[in-house]
Write an enzyme that holds these catalytic residues in place. Structure first.
Site, PDB file in Angstrom:
ATOM      1  N   LYS A 277      29.623 105.748  69.023  1.00  0.00           N
ATOM      2  CA  LYS A 277      28.888 104.507  69.852  1.00  0.00           C
ATOM      3  C   LYS A 277      29.505 104.281  71.169  1.00  0.00           C
ATOM      4  CE  LYS A 277      27.524 102.359  65.659  1.00  0.00           C
ATOM      5  NZ  LYS A 277      26.224 102.318  65.466  1.00  0.00           N
ATOM      6  N   ARG A 351      22.443 106.009  55.671  1.00  0.00           N
ATOM      7  CA  ARG A 351      21.991 106.514  54.793  1.00  0.00           C
ATOM      8  C   ARG A 351      22.507 107.744  53.878  1.00  0.00           C
ATOM      9  NH1 ARG A 351      18.346 108.374  59.750  1.00  0.00           N
ATOM     10  NH2 ARG A 351      19.178 106.392  60.499  1.00  0.00           N
TER      11      ARG A 351
HETATM   12  N1  BES Z   1      25.551 100.263  61.654  1.00  0.00           N
HETATM   13  C1  BES Z   1      24.337 100.965  62.370  1.00  0.00           C
HETATM   14  C2  BES Z   1      23.402 100.246  62.413  1.00  0.00           C
HETATM   15  C3  BES Z   1      23.411  98.820  63.353  1.00  0.00           C
HETATM   16  C4  BES Z   1      23.082  98.807  64.859  1.00  0.00           C
HETATM   17  C5  BES Z   1      23.730  97.792  62.631  1.00  0.00           C
HETATM   18  C6  BES Z   1      23.037  97.649  65.355  1.00  0.00           C
HETATM   19  C7  BES Z   1      23.829  96.611  63.318  1.00  0.00           C
HETATM   20  C8  BES Z   1      23.488  96.542  64.562  1.00  0.00           C
HETATM   21  C9  BES Z   1      23.885 102.401  61.938  1.00  0.00           C
HETATM   22  O1  BES Z   1      25.013 103.243  60.994  1.00  0.00           O
HETATM   23  C10 BES Z   1      23.715 103.147  62.934  1.00  0.00           C
HETATM   24  O2  BES Z   1      24.607 103.455  63.634  1.00  0.00           O
HETATM   25  N2  BES Z   1      22.322 103.696  63.198  1.00  0.00           N
HETATM   26  C11 BES Z   1      21.879 104.443  64.285  1.00  0.00           C
HETATM   27  C12 BES Z   1      21.104 105.245  63.459  1.00  0.00           C
HETATM   28  C13 BES Z   1      20.614 106.572  64.590  1.00  0.00           C
HETATM   29  C14 BES Z   1      22.099 107.413  64.904  1.00  0.00           C
HETATM   30  C15 BES Z   1      19.935 107.536  63.783  1.00  0.00           C
HETATM   31  C16 BES Z   1      21.088 103.675  65.150  1.00  0.00           C
HETATM   32  O3  BES Z   1      20.288 102.828  64.549  1.00  0.00           O
HETATM   33  O4  BES Z   1      21.076 103.782  66.335  1.00  0.00           O
HETATM   34 ZN    ZN Z   2      26.295 104.089  62.169  1.00  0.00          ZN
END
Ligand code: BES
Ligand code: ZN
Ligand code: ZN
Length: 489
Positions: A277, A351
């Site tokens: 991230k 997931r």
């Molecule tokens: N934990 C995150 C989702 C999230 C984002 C929670 C913001 C709380 C606040 C999740 O694991 C994630 O990173 N999801 C990605 C998925 C993508 C890489 C397919 C996302 O939502 O960007």
């Molecule tokens: Zn994630």
């Protein structure tokens, strides 16, 4: 703790007398008249000047100045009587409790009659008021070095009512229990990630098991390797923290079949892994176990209120970090179900951990599954932060979850999952599924992926990535209410 009294409230010596004011002239006078007399007519003046008002959420703290034995009176506007319901009372009392927090009220006397309407019974009002009080008084103070003044807690609630005292006592207990379960979820989520590891989550589950007689099982890395939980273990692969698959079982009957099951995403910190991230996106990712926290909070409520039906909680707990051992984009992994997955994005880890948790739950005789997860940023784009996004493979079960959410005052909005969506999830040259089919319909891709593992078991997915940020502890009460409701249809 709760004292129910059927006598005149004017005599109370509590730190505050709590009074609800409906915007209806008659009711307004009925409640205020005896007080106005005690205050030698000065309350009428306050009403005229607008210091006292029945407008929704308008709170006034009025020092008693010796007119009544209580130290002060707190009035809270409840809006129009005809429109007021459980949730309006809940909202307004929360506001009043927050506003009167600086007074450190240790004892509160509730004039229950002042919260009752044609639509809200004494029992409902008692539950709404106590739940709101205990929710609003909670504050996570974390590891700040304490000052000299210890925070004062609300310890005594006296309820003045003519209603049946056992029923009111029970309603107060329900309200307080619902609040405390939610507060537990908030505390678990807010705890820094170095102090809320998978082991810490397991420890919390162990304490719940001891306290409420739940059956506890914690699978360690080796146990999971033996049974082939390849999707969960791939996420945990790079971590020095031992991953845990935590199961709690509430079993009040002899029958353990078709069990209502809650699965909570327990990613204690999500860096994104190699699909790392951006630095601003990493901050706050301690809350990526918000689903697990809601499930554990609900299990606390279930332990206290002991619903008749069996309930199971399954929590896959690990962090998602980078090391020489970490899983990578392009890896292909084999889930517990046998389905193979092409990893396209290590940040779509939720997931993966949920896939194995759901398969495991089915092996443990789950009959209906609700998964709760901070799954996608996409759900925030789609719905904003005041709604929890839902996906289901079973409309009647979704209706039950929706009804529980209405009762809890927590908003859920269903997202569609089409055959076209499923096709995208099932597109990979090297595996059965891929964990990141691209940006379009992001939240649906996440939920739909989990659905591949629920298969035909009735299932509802709740994406709380946005709602848990706006309202920490969200879905704790929805899950608990679902467990307490009749599941027979
Ligand atoms: N934990 C995150 C989702 C999230 C984002 C929670 C913001 C709380 C606040 C999740 O694991 C994630 O990173 N999801 C990605 C998925 C993508 C890489 C397919 C996302 O939502 O960007
Ligand atoms: Zn994630
Ligand atoms: Zn995550």
């Amino acid at each position: 703790m709760f004292v129910i009294k059927n006598e005149p409230f004017l005599e109370t010596e509590a730190d505050a007398l709590l009074i609800g004011l409906f915007d209806k002239p008659l009711k307004f006078e009925e409640v205020l008249e005896p007080l106005d007399q005690a205050f030698s007519g000065q309350l009428t003046e306050l009403v005229k000047n607008g210091d006292l008002s029945a407008k929704e959420e308008h709170t006034s703290v009025i020092p008693a100045l010796g007119h009544i034995p209580a130290k002060r009176m707190v009035t809270v506007g409840l809006g129009k009587e005809k429109e007021a319901d459980f949730h309006a009372i809940h909202r307004s009392v929360q506001k009043a409790a927050k506003q009167s927090k600086p007074y450190g009220l240790e004892s509160i006397a509730i004039v229950l009659d002042s919260f009752i309407t044609e639509n809200v019974t004494a029992v409902e009002a008692a539950e709404a008021v106590t739940e709101a009080l205990f929710l609003a008084r909670f504050e996570y103070t974390g590891y700040r070095t304490p000052g000299n003044e210890p925070e004062k807690q609300l310890t005594t609630v006296v309820v003045y009512t003519e209603a049946d005292s056992d029923e009111i006592q029970a309603a107060c207990k329900v309200g307080k229990t619902m609040a405390e379960g939610t507060n537990t979820a908030i505390r678990l989520t807010a705890t820094p990630p170095n102090m809320m590891t998978a082991s810490d989550l397991a420890l919390h589950a162990e304490k719940l098991a001891e306290q409420y007689g739940f059956e506890l099982e914690v699978l360690e890395r080796e146990d999971m390797e033996k049974i082939g939980m390849g999707a969960f273990l791939a996420v945990a692969q790079g971590s020095a923290e031992p991953p845990k698959m935590i199961t709690l079982k509430h079993n009040p009957t002899d029958v353990w079949e078709d069990v209502l099951t809650f699965v909570g995403k327990g990613v204690t910190f999500d860096t994104g892994g190699y699909s790392i991230k951006p630095k601003d996106g990493i901050v706050g990712m301690k809350t990526d176990m918000g689903g697990a926290a809601a499930v554990l909070g609900a299990m606390e409520i279930i332990g206290e209120l002991q619903p008749d039906q069996p309930v199971m909680a399954v929590i896959p707990a690990t962090d998602n970090v980078i090391s020489a051992n970490a899983f990578k984009p392009d890896d292909v992994i084999t889930s517990l179900s046998g389905k193979t997955i092409e990893v396209k994005n290590t940040d779509a880890e939720g997931r993966l951990v949920l896939a194995d948790a759901i398969t495991y739950a089915k092996q443990q005789r789950a009959g209906k599954i609700v998964d709760v997860a901070t799954l996608t940023g996409g759900v925030i784009i789609a719905l904003g932060k005041d709604k929890t996004g839902a996906i289901t493979n079973n409309e009647p079960f979704f209706e039950q979850v929706l009804e529980a959410s209405h009762e809890a005052g927590e908003m859920i909005w269903q997202l569609p999952l089409t055959e076209y969506d499923k096709k995208r999830i099932r597109t990979s040259d090297v595996a059965d599924l891929n964990n990141s089919p691209g940006r379009e319909g992001h939240a649906i891709m996440g939920g739909g992926f989990i659905g591949e593992f629920a298969e035909s078991t009735p299932w509802v997915h709740l994406d709380i990535a946005g709602s848990a940020e706006l309202t920490p502890g969200v879905m704790t009460r929805t899950l608990a209410i679902l467990a307490l409701s009749d599941q027979s249809e």
